[in-house]
Scaffold this active site. Structure first.
Site, short mmCIF file in Angstrom:
data_model
loop_
_atom_site.label_atom_id
_atom_site.label_comp_id
_atom_site.label_asym_id
_atom_site.label_seq_id
_atom_site.Cartn_x
_atom_site.Cartn_y
_atom_site.Cartn_z
N SER A 43 -5.02 -0.27 -8.74
CA SER A 43 -4.32 0.99 -8.50
C SER A 43 -2.95 0.98 -9.16
O SER A 43 -2.42 -0.06 -9.52
CB SER A 43 -4.17 1.22 -7.00
OG SER A 43 -3.50 0.12 -6.43
N ARG A 44 -2.40 2.18 -9.30
CA ARG A 44 -0.99 2.29 -9.65
C ARG A 44 -0.18 2.23 -8.36
O ARG A 44 -0.72 2.39 -7.27
CB ARG A 44 -0.72 3.62 -10.36
CG ARG A 44 -1.39 3.75 -11.71
CD ARG A 44 -0.94 5.02 -12.41
NE ARG A 44 -1.71 5.25 -13.63
CZ ARG A 44 -1.45 4.65 -14.79
NH1 ARG A 44 -0.45 3.80 -14.89
NH2 ARG A 44 -2.20 4.90 -15.85
N ALA A 45 1.13 2.01 -8.51
CA ALA A 45 2.00 2.00 -7.34
C ALA A 45 1.99 3.36 -6.66
O ALA A 45 1.94 4.39 -7.33
CB ALA A 45 3.43 1.66 -7.76
N THR A 70 3.82 3.57 -3.16
CA THR A 70 5.16 3.47 -2.58
C THR A 70 5.89 2.22 -3.08
O THR A 70 7.06 2.05 -2.77
CB THR A 70 5.08 3.38 -1.04
OG1 THR A 70 4.29 2.25 -0.70
CG2 THR A 70 4.45 4.63 -0.46
N THR A 123 -0.72 -3.17 -9.91
CA THR A 123 -1.26 -4.00 -10.99
C THR A 123 -1.51 -3.16 -12.24
O THR A 123 -1.25 -3.61 -13.37
CB THR A 123 -2.55 -4.68 -10.53
OG1 THR A 123 -2.23 -5.63 -9.51
CG2 THR A 123 -3.23 -5.42 -11.67
N ASP A 138 -1.43 0.19 10.70
CA ASP A 138 -2.53 -0.47 10.00
C ASP A 138 -3.53 -0.93 11.03
O ASP A 138 -3.18 -1.66 11.94
CB ASP A 138 -2.03 -1.72 9.26
CG ASP A 138 -1.32 -1.36 7.98
OD1 ASP A 138 -1.90 -0.60 7.20
OD2 ASP A 138 -0.20 -1.83 7.79
N LYS A 157 2.20 -7.94 5.96
CA LYS A 157 1.33 -7.11 6.80
C LYS A 157 0.70 -7.95 7.91
O LYS A 157 0.59 -7.52 9.04
CB LYS A 157 0.24 -6.47 5.92
CG LYS A 157 -0.62 -5.48 6.66
CD LYS A 157 -1.64 -4.80 5.74
CE LYS A 157 -1.03 -3.64 4.98
NZ LYS A 157 -2.04 -2.87 4.23
#
Lengths: 509, 509
Positions: free
Chosen positions: B212-214, B216, B221, B274, B306
């Site tokens: 994925s892109r960033a 937040t 990556t 989460d 997390k």
């Protein structure tokens, strides 16, 4: 930590406001250009929460972004009506836009999700943030869901009630006994309030009743009452009416007795989840803020009503009474029949005719509405010490029969700005029975939808007039109900729905 | 029930579409004029949910209303980009607007709120409605909150995973072993993926990695990899790269492996909750949809990560393994140190330099990044049967040391469109230690914010370069980190924040 080279920190960026005339209910929404310098420098993306600051006034809003030049220029921020009002800006003012600080009270919401009970302090911080518009739908739904998954206990319910009172307006009355009433969950046509106020005030008790307009139903008490007299009273007028006549039946919009509740209710409706704790805090916070000392709660019980059984009704009643007493409010709960609509009219004017018929002792007045109103007024007369235990209903019926209730109602209407005749619809059409038999079920939900398609509540005369009740034996072709509409278009919508909707009134051969 | 007089039922009303170029993330939004005939006849108010129909395509959207003529005329409906795309309309098309039918799956959400577990059927109906955009934020938050208040059990987690797979795209590979990796919860700079793919593919395993892109964070990556080679590959190109080189490191945006998850994740982030069940369903649904047979899960454990403790990590690992095995996916979980950033760079290009240093065996390559990548690649080599039990890490380090990993990485980049050099920032400024002492704490959250204010990830070269690690003894005035920015404005924002934010790197005398 020190920067070796420290250029002067930039000012918090500002943008010119633009009023979008955008209606979003309670949710403050702002629109900014995707390429605006604030979005870029602050790293704001669509659906970010942003903080807008105009001097001492601040608002948390949901950000949407727009491309192109049609709506906004790069140095403007477009405001929804809610955001506009909360910020108190004028066209062209500059406001600062930034990331909002973290909401500390969300930590309590998360603790509640994981099963920890909340104390008065935590609930008051949550409610303060809710009333200030800082909670998104996601936050609101999480709090309400957590209070449904693990129901609020009596302490939490009382603390929530207190927190909701603290963020609202308060009213005070120069009377030892101030009576109020409330009905839990809507039955179509259950328009007892104007009758109850008239009876109670005629017997010398103070009953400053404020009511809501319809939100999802075909009529609220304020909509019905508005066909009989002005209801949009400011606080001074409302007070004058009550001082002169002992009662009023006004729209509650001029006073914000429980602003947090208005927000919770919208989300609960979307979720279609009713929790006892929220219900009690909602009702009691408003009654206490309104300065009531005694309240009668009507709890209709029936298979399609909000409360389905007697056990649930009893539990609700005892919890209401217990929480109310913590605030010095005496509550009496009355279980009533919630199996079918009350009276004959559904829609503002049609319900007003029922109210008038009862107050004027008309021979065709709907008896169920008369009896319900007398029961509730009787309970109010008893807790207000105007009737002995068990003698309230008789006094209420007597007050109706001897014309004192009607006289008081006329006087209240005159004080509110003048009694007037409800309008009548230009177009009336019957729906008839497709077969002979007995009426075994009336679908309240479909009836409400039919009345709304016929124009209620915006079209005051629109709605439905019921011609039958549960248990009636009817012939084929006999009218079951009449649809009332102000325009042929609305009539067509309603009849089209009736043709598609399946049985609204169910008949067993 | 029959209408005596039955005018022809009106057509469902239609409106002309108008593209607003409005960005609202996943939420379909439509804007209609307050006085438009559809709002009046259908009784639609601001924030109603509406159903838009264009032939066979339908979309549920949130309605906002607008006054005045600046934005819309009375017979137009304005569409947000999401609504526009889902409806597949062109400017000026007519669409029908109506009340949406009741969402049956919400009954399951309500049952779950009240503590009843859901079966595969119920979860699949919920996920189908979520993926189709029919759930509002309120509905989504209620479902996620209910799954946090009473955590999903193993059956529910597996059923949710299956439901999320069913609504997404699937990829298939002509190889017996397809390896994947995933890191649970972000550590700044934890950019092991490009290194792991290179090592694993160099040893003959198939690893078609999409990232994925960033959202937040200062870099995803895909953002980092994009500074080294094109990552925006269509499915055919992606397949060609993997067939030629055994691996790829591409952006996942071209395939929608788990569209429901994209929606859940947005709400979980807003809620900052989460749940283990959602986390597992999210990760595994994507891996299974991507056609993986084996997956290595990196679980960083640390006080600000997390996963905070070893017990939680072990429980998570065993649940992941159990659910994965139901779908024939072999999962290996690796607990890693989550107490501080990995490598030195935070931001796309700065992280890419770390990756290059490790792959090229540079003398100053960050050893923690090298060791983490080797551990994860080693686990992949072991489950892929390229190394014996306990021998994977050694093989991975050997593959790095002998240059095979770098050669494979070069080949993958060439296949993706050509290896390129990451950009360097025009403006670099140090933040220095205000006193001498030992580095006792590094605030990952503040570091991320600093890197984002410096422009990451949009400004590829922007971000932060760390000069110290936990435990380092440092002198007063020694650089703790350097801020990298492409413009003086971004540099100013970042340094201003650093001056206000309090300790980002904490030093104990």
């Amino acid at each position: 930590m020190t920067a070796l080279v420290s250029p002067a920190g930039p000012e918090q960026p500002s943008l010119r406001v633009r009023r979008l005339l955008l209606h979003t209910q309670h949710q403050p929404v702002v629109v900014m250009h995707t390429d605006c310098h604030v979005c870029r420098s602050e790293g704001l993306a669509a659906r970010s929460q942003v903080l807008l600051t105009n001097g001492a006034r601040q608002v948390h809003a949901t950000l949407f972004q727009v491309d192109g030049d049609a709506v906004l220029s790069h140095d403007e921020v477009g405001l929804s009506e809610t955001a506009w009002d909360l910020l108190g800006v004028a066209e062209g003012d500059e406001v600062r836009v930034s990331h909002p600080p973290a909401l500390e009270s969300l930590a309590s919401v998360r603790r509640r999700i994981y099963g920890h009970r909340l104390d008065a302090q935590a609930l008051s911080e949550i409610v303060r943030d809710v009333a200030a518009g800082r909670y998104t739908d996601v936050h609101l739904a999480a709090f309400l869901t957590a209070s449904a998954a693990l129901p609020l206990d009596e302490n939490e319910t009382a603390d929530l009630t207190g927190a909701m009172i603290a963020v609202g307006d308060r009213m005070e009355w120069d009377a030892p006994t101030v009576v109020d009433k409330h009905c839990v969950g809507g039955l179509p046509g259950n328009r007892t309030t104007p009758i109850v106020v008239a009876i109670v005030a005629a017997n010398g008790l103070v009953m400053p009743k404020t009511s809501s307009r319809a939100i999802t139903s075909p009529a609220g008490t304020a909509d019905t009452m508005e066909t009989l007299a002005p209801v949009d009273l400011d606080l001074a007028t409302l007070r004058r009416v009550v001082e002169a006549e002992g009662g009023c039946i006004a729209w509650g919009g001029a006073v914000h007795l429980s602003p947090a509740d208005d927000i919770f209710v919208r989300v609960e409706r979307e979720l279609d989840v009713d929790t006892e704790g929220q219900l009690i805090a909602s009702v009691l916070s408003k009654k206490i803020s309104a300065g009531s000392t005694h309240v009668v709660i009507d709890i209709p019980v029936g298979p399609t009503a909000k409360v389905r059984g007697e056990d649930a009704a009893s539990h609700l009643a005892s919890r209401i009474t217990a929480v109310a007493s913590r605030f010095g409010l005496a509550a009496t709960c009355v279980q009533t029949d919630g199996s079918q609509p009350v009276g004959r009219g559904i829609g503002p004017a049609l319900e007003a005719f029922d109210v008038l018929a009862v107050l004027q002792n008309a021979s065709d007045a709907p008896d169920d509405l008369r009896r319900r109103a007398a029961t509730l007024a009787g309970a109010a007369l008893e807790i207000g010490r105007k009737a002995g235990k068990g003698e309230g209903t008789a006094l209420a019926l007597e007050t109706l029969a001897d014309g004192r209730a009607w006289k008081k109602f006329e006087a209240i209407c005159e004080a509110q700005g003048g009694l007037r005749a409800p309008p009548r619809a230009a177009h009336v059409h019957p729906l008839v029975a497709p077969r002979a038999g007995r009426v075994v079920h009336i679908n309240n939900r479909k009836l409400s939808r039919l009345a709304k398609l016929a124009g209620a509540p915006e079209s005051k005369a629109g709605g439905v007039h019921m011609d039958v009740r549960l248990g009636d034996e009817i012939d084929r072709g006999q009218p079951l109900l009449h649809v009332h509409a102000e325009t042929t278009g609305e009539l067509a919508y309603a009849l089209d729905y009736a043709a598609r909707a399946g049985d609204i009134v169910e008949i067993e051969a």
